[in-house]
Design a protein around this motif. Sequence first.
Motif, PDB file in Angstrom:
ATOM      1  N   GLY A 139       0.822  -1.212   0.000  1.00 58.26           N
ATOM      2  CA  GLY A 139       0.000   0.000   0.000  1.00 58.26           C
ATOM      3  C   GLY A 139       0.851   1.255   0.000  1.00 58.26           C
ATOM      4  N   TRP A 140       1.920   1.236   0.784  1.00 57.88           N
ATOM      5  CA  TRP A 140       2.828   2.383   0.829  1.00 57.88           C
ATOM      6  C   TRP A 140       3.480   2.598  -0.548  1.00 57.88           C
ATOM      7  CZ3 TRP A 140       8.396   2.089   0.810  1.00 57.88           C
ATOM      8  CH2 TRP A 140       9.020   3.326   0.988  1.00 57.88           C
ATOM      9  N   ALA A 141       3.913   1.514  -1.187  1.00 58.38           N
ATOM     10  CA  ALA A 141       4.526   1.624  -2.515  1.00 58.38           C
ATOM     11  C   ALA A 141       3.518   2.121  -3.557  1.00 58.38           C
ATOM     12  CB  ALA A 141       5.098   0.272  -2.948  1.00 58.38           C
ATOM     13  N   ALA A 142       2.238   1.844  -3.313  1.00 55.57           N
ATOM     14  CA  ALA A 142       1.190   2.284  -4.236  1.00 55.57           C
ATOM     15  C   ALA A 142       0.709   3.700  -3.933  1.00 55.57           C
ATOM     16  CB  ALA A 142       0.015   1.322  -4.185  1.00 55.57           C
ATOM     17  N   GLY A 143       1.301   4.337  -2.923  1.00 51.69           N
ATOM     18  CA  GLY A 143       0.974   5.725  -2.649  1.00 51.69           C
ATOM     19  C   GLY A 143       0.124   5.978  -1.415  1.00 51.69           C
ATOM     20  N   GLU A 144      -0.199   4.951  -0.673  1.00 52.04           N
ATOM     21  CA  GLU A 144      -0.966   5.164   0.552  1.00 52.04           C
ATOM     22  C   GLU A 144      -0.080   5.788   1.626  1.00 52.04           C
ATOM     23  OE1 GLU A 144      -3.068   1.754   1.977  1.00 52.04           O
ATOM     24  OE2 GLU A 144      -3.921   1.310   0.020  1.00 52.04           O
ATOM     25  N   LYS A 145      -0.709   6.524   2.525  1.00 45.93           N
ATOM     26  CA  LYS A 145       0.015   7.190   3.603  1.00 45.93           C
ATOM     27  C   LYS A 145       0.400   6.170   4.672  1.00 45.93           C
ATOM     28  CE  LYS A 145      -0.734  10.475   7.313  1.00 45.93           C
ATOM     29  NZ  LYS A 145      -0.896   9.511   8.397  1.00 45.93           N
ATOM     30  N   VAL A 146       1.657   6.164   5.031  1.00 43.95           N
ATOM     31  CA  VAL A 146       2.154   5.320   6.110  1.00 43.95           C
ATOM     32  C   VAL A 146       2.779   6.247   7.136  1.00 43.95           C
ATOM     33  CG1 VAL A 146       3.787   3.519   6.754  1.00 43.95           C
ATOM     34  CG2 VAL A 146       2.533   3.340   4.614  1.00 43.95           C
ATOM     35  N   GLY A 147       2.189   6.226   8.332  1.00 40.53           N
ATOM     36  CA  GLY A 147       2.668   7.114   9.385  1.00 40.53           C
ATOM     37  C   GLY A 147       3.364   6.361  10.495  1.00 40.53           C
ATOM     38  N   ILE A 148       3.539   7.052  11.602  1.00 47.19           N
ATOM     39  CA  ILE A 148       4.251   6.494  12.750  1.00 47.19           C
ATOM     40  C   ILE A 148       3.501   5.302  13.342  1.00 47.19           C
ATOM     41  CG2 ILE A 148       3.254   8.026  14.484  1.00 47.19           C
ATOM     42  CD1 ILE A 148       6.938   7.070  14.323  1.00 47.19           C
ATOM     43  N   GLN A 149       2.197   5.337  13.300  1.00 51.85           N
ATOM     44  CA  GLN A 149       1.399   4.240  13.840  1.00 51.85           C
ATOM     45  C   GLN A 149       1.623   2.955  13.038  1.00 51.85           C
ATOM     46  OE1 GLN A 149      -2.551   5.410  14.886  1.00 51.85           O
ATOM     47  NE2 GLN A 149      -3.360   3.346  14.620  1.00 51.85           N
ATOM     48  N   GLU A 150       1.678   3.075  11.727  1.00 47.68           N
ATOM     49  CA  GLU A 150       1.909   1.912  10.880  1.00 47.68           C
ATOM     50  C   GLU A 150       3.328   1.368  11.065  1.00 47.68           C
ATOM     51  OE1 GLU A 150       0.551   4.754   9.802  1.00 47.68           O
ATOM     52  OE2 GLU A 150      -1.488   4.158   9.248  1.00 47.68           O
ATOM     53  N   ILE A 151       4.281   2.273  11.209  1.00 46.81           N
ATOM     54  CA  ILE A 151       5.673   1.844  11.431  1.00 46.81           C
ATOM     55  C   ILE A 151       5.777   1.143  12.787  1.00 46.81           C
ATOM     56  CG2 ILE A 151       8.035   2.672  11.787  1.00 46.81           C
ATOM     57  CD1 ILE A 151       7.359   4.840   9.653  1.00 46.81           C
ATOM     58  N   ALA A 152       5.075   1.672  13.789  1.00 45.65           N
ATOM     59  CA  ALA A 152       5.064   1.022  15.103  1.00 45.65           C
ATOM     60  C   ALA A 152       4.459  -0.378  15.009  1.00 45.65           C
ATOM     61  CB  ALA A 152       4.283   1.872  16.106  1.00 45.65           C
ATOM     62  N   ALA A 153       3.433  -0.527  14.187  1.00 45.25           N
ATOM     63  CA  ALA A 153       2.812  -1.843  14.001  1.00 45.25           C
ATOM     64  C   ALA A 153       3.805  -2.830  13.398  1.00 45.25           C
ATOM     65  CB  ALA A 153       1.578  -1.722  13.113  1.00 45.25           C
ATOM     66  N   ILE A 154       4.556  -2.381  12.397  1.00 44.82           N
ATOM     67  CA  ILE A 154       5.562  -3.250  11.780  1.00 44.82           C
ATOM     68  C   ILE A 154       6.624  -3.637  12.803  1.00 44.82           C
ATOM     69  CG2 ILE A 154       7.449  -3.290  10.090  1.00 44.82           C
ATOM     70  CD1 ILE A 154       5.639  -1.735   8.192  1.00 44.82           C
ATOM     71  N   VAL A 155       7.051  -2.681  13.606  1.00 47.60           N
ATOM     72  CA  VAL A 155       8.058  -2.973  14.636  1.00 47.60           C
ATOM     73  C   VAL A 155       7.511  -3.996  15.636  1.00 47.60           C
ATOM     74  CG1 VAL A 155       9.316  -1.967  16.585  1.00 47.60           C
ATOM     75  CG2 VAL A 155       9.299  -0.796  14.373  1.00 47.60           C
ATOM     76  N   LEU A 156       6.250  -3.835  16.042  1.00 43.69           N
ATOM     77  CA  LEU A 156       5.643  -4.797  16.965  1.00 43.69           C
ATOM     78  C   LEU A 156       5.621  -6.200  16.367  1.00 43.69           C
ATOM     79  CD1 LEU A 156       2.582  -2.970  18.568  1.00 43.69           C
ATOM     80  CD2 LEU A 156       4.612  -3.835  19.728  1.00 43.69           C
ATOM     81  N   VAL A 157       5.235  -6.292  15.114  1.00 49.88           N
ATOM     82  CA  VAL A 157       5.158  -7.610  14.470  1.00 49.88           C
ATOM     83  C   VAL A 157       6.545  -8.237  14.360  1.00 49.88           C
ATOM     84  CG1 VAL A 157       4.616  -8.794  12.313  1.00 49.88           C
ATOM     85  CG2 VAL A 157       3.007  -7.141  13.259  1.00 49.88           C
ATOM     86  N   LEU A 158       7.530  -7.456  13.949  1.00 43.37           N
ATOM     87  CA  LEU A 158       8.887  -8.002  13.852  1.00 43.37           C
ATOM     88  C   LEU A 158       9.432  -8.378  15.228  1.00 43.37           C
ATOM     89  CD1 LEU A 158      10.383  -5.671  11.092  1.00 43.37           C
ATOM     90  CD2 LEU A 158       9.524  -8.012  10.845  1.00 43.37           C
ATOM     91  N   ALA A 159       9.104  -7.583  16.249  1.00 47.41           N
ATOM     92  CA  ALA A 159       9.519  -7.919  17.613  1.00 47.41           C
ATOM     93  C   ALA A 159       8.861  -9.215  18.068  1.00 47.41           C
ATOM     94  CB  ALA A 159       9.162  -6.780  18.567  1.00 47.41           C
ATOM     95  N   SER A 160       7.603  -9.412  17.690  1.00 46.40           N
ATOM     96  CA  SER A 160       6.920 -10.647  18.090  1.00 46.40           C
ATOM     97  C   SER A 160       7.574 -11.861  17.448  1.00 46.40           C
ATOM     98  CB  SER A 160       5.435 -10.587  17.731  1.00 46.40           C
ATOM     99  OG  SER A 160       5.236 -10.787  16.339  1.00 46.40           O
TER     100      SER A 160
END
Length: 185
Positions: A139-160
């Motif tokens: 979605g980000w590559a297609a132009g959707e907005k990715v903010g701090i909340q989405e980045i935090a979600a990715i970090v949480l998933v990778l941490a898990s």
Amino acid sequence: MLGGVLVGFAGIVLIAQPWEVTDRTINLTGVAWMLAATTILGVSYVYVRRFLPPHNLPPLALATWQTGVALLLLLAVTDRTGMGNILQNWHAAAGVAIGLGVLGTGMAFLIYYFLLQELGAVAASGATYITPNVALLIGWAAGEKVGIQEIAAIVLVLASIAMLQIGRQRAVRMTEQLRPATAKS
């Protein structure tokens, strides 16, 4: 390992953002179905890991059987009207058979059973958390907005996923330490 599962689940909820109110309302039923599907897939790892090892089948055999049985069940319940039309275009037929069948579903099942065999149920189920991250990045590559909340979600998933792997390694070490003590007694 339980903490890893819960952190990953929190990351998925953060990606879905069911509380977000914008001009397009989020379908909470859809979010609930997504979370239910993620939960069921995670439970399937534990089920398969518990009941299939006694049969000692290699991952390729398991993937082949599962895909074959699914094909037979779908043929029994699916309306096949017009399915012959796909054979009129060999590009479409090859795309369905090779792209979706072999490279998509077939490889997914093969990887699923390989991960189960090599990592165990809980650690392998961490792979289910990667899909929403990939969707977010697409979605980000297609132009959707990715903010701090989405980045935090990715970090949480990778941490898990990291927590699951660390938990798995600790469990393996504990099992190896207990085995010699049991063998001596």
